[in-house]
Design an enzyme around this catalytic site. Structure first.
Site, PDB file in Angstrom:
ATOM      1  N   GLU A  51       1.193  -2.931  -5.244  1.00 50.56           N
ATOM      2  CA  GLU A  51       0.720  -1.577  -4.935  1.00 50.56           C
ATOM      3  C   GLU A  51       1.875  -0.691  -4.454  1.00 50.56           C
ATOM      4  O   GLU A  51       1.817  -0.079  -3.395  1.00 50.56           O
ATOM      5  CB  GLU A  51      -0.441  -1.602  -3.927  1.00 50.56           C
TER       6      GLU A  51
ATOM      7  N   ASP B  10      -2.123  -9.837  -4.464  1.00 50.54           N
ATOM      8  CA  ASP B  10      -3.408  -9.400  -3.929  1.00 50.54           C
ATOM      9  C   ASP B  10      -4.464  -9.687  -4.987  1.00 50.54           C
ATOM     10  O   ASP B  10      -4.546  -9.006  -5.999  1.00 50.54           O
ATOM     11  CB  ASP B  10      -3.334  -7.902  -3.606  1.00 50.54           C
TER      12      ASP B  10
ATOM     13  N   ASN C  90      -7.707  -9.593  -4.482  1.00 48.07           N
ATOM     14  CA  ASN C  90      -8.842  -8.702  -4.248  1.00 48.07           C
ATOM     15  C   ASN C  90     -10.185  -9.415  -4.205  1.00 48.07           C
ATOM     16  O   ASN C  90     -11.234  -8.816  -4.446  1.00 48.07           O
ATOM     17  CB  ASN C  90      -8.869  -7.562  -5.276  1.00 48.07           C
TER      18      ASN C  90
ATOM     19  N   ASN D 293       0.838  -1.211   0.000  1.00 49.61           N
ATOM     20  CA  ASN D 293       0.000   0.000   0.000  1.00 49.61           C
ATOM     21  C   ASN D 293       0.874   1.263   0.000  1.00 49.61           C
ATOM     22  O   ASN D 293       0.709   2.151   0.821  1.00 49.61           O
ATOM     23  CB  ASN D 293      -0.951  -0.010   1.197  1.00 49.61           C
TER      24      ASN D 293
ATOM     25  N   HIS E 126      -2.381  -4.587   4.488  1.00 52.39           N
ATOM     26  CA  HIS E 126      -2.191  -6.007   4.181  1.00 52.39           C
ATOM     27  C   HIS E 126      -0.984  -6.514   4.966  1.00 52.39           C
ATOM     28  O   HIS E 126      -0.109  -5.730   5.350  1.00 52.39           O
ATOM     29  CB  HIS E 126      -1.886  -6.222   2.696  1.00 52.39           C
TER      30      HIS E 126
END
Length: 261
Positions: free
Chosen positions: A38, A151, A153, A12, A248
């Site tokens: 990310e 990820d 999602n 992130n 995460h």
């Protein structure tokens, strides 16, 4: 037989996690391969002291849009070939995929799209899923072993999130997203964690709101998958839920191989 440790983490924002001890964590873990999602940065924007690590090759895939998406690969083992994306502009321009061919296996490091923003983004997410699976299947048909991490999602089953009933109509746990996961596994892939851990409360993402992490009200959105034939080489799969710095946490696998150098 040589054992290798692969970790995957949606950070992130790599510049944000840099300020929260990413370098110290990385050096402490000392993985053979680390896949990051990310990053929200170009290679030049990644702080110099985490752009390179002694003994590792680094690869960065960035989005056309600034401060958005992006993935990175840190690897002690030199890949035979590295590709960025599937060769489909509408997906590749978002900088979501690094594909590294190690000979014994092909590693997909992917930040799959989030479908919450709009019906259009949900459709994009589902199309991305299909493009990924088509690409993976093509490589599998060529005799390649496939390792997929990142990820995704989507929480696959009710056990994979704390509040399944409340989230049945939320992207990330929609019937069509979960059905795609079913299809993916039925095509010949294995969710590695569930081969080793069938317990509840195994989450990898917690909302920053309402102190969800303290209460472990989370979702399992981050995975390692392998093709079924390769599963005997996976000797462990795990979640590093105590690692902070992002919404995460990292996930990982240990793989036993012969002949990697």
């Amino acid at each position: 037989m040589e054992k290798i440790r692969i970790l995957s983490w949606n950070v992130n924002g790599i510049r944000a996690v840099h300020k929260k001890g990413f370098r110290e964590w990385f050096e402490g873990e000392n993985p053979d391969i680390l896949c990051v999602q990310e990053t929200k940065a170009t290679r030049k924007q990644v702080p110099r002291d985490i752009r390179e690590f002694d003994g590792y090759q680094t690869y960065f895939c960035e989005a056309e849009r600034k401060g958005y998406s992006g993935v990175a690969l840190y690897t002690r083992i030199k890949p035979e070939k590295v590709e960025y994306g599937f060769g489909i502009d509408k997906f590749d321009l978002e900088g979501r995929t690094i594909i590294a061919d190690y000979g014994d296996f092909v590693l997909f490091n992917i930040y799959f799209p989030n479908g919450k923003m709009s019906p259009e983004r949900l459709r994009y997410k589902m199309e991305f899923y299909d493009a990924f699976l088509e690409h993976a299947e093509k490589l599998k048909a060529e005799g390649k072993n496939i390792v997929v991490c990142g990820d995704v999602n989507t929480a696959h089953k009710e056990i994979d999130l704390a509040r399944p009933k409340e989230n049945e109509k939320i992207s990330g746990f929609l019937p069509e997203e979960r059905a795609w996961m079913d299809k993916f596994l039925a095509t010949g892939y294995t969710d590695t964690l569930r081969e080793f851990n069938h317990g509840e409360g195994q989450y990898t993402w917690w909302s920053y709101r309402t102190r969800a992490r303290e209460r472990n009200v989370g979702w399992r959105l981050d995975y390692f998958f392998v093709n079924r034939e390769f599963m005997p080489n996976v000797v462990d799969a795990f979640i590093l839920s105590e690692v902070m710095g992002s919404d995460h946490c990292p996930v990982g696998v240990e793989i036993q191989l012969d002949g990697l150098d």
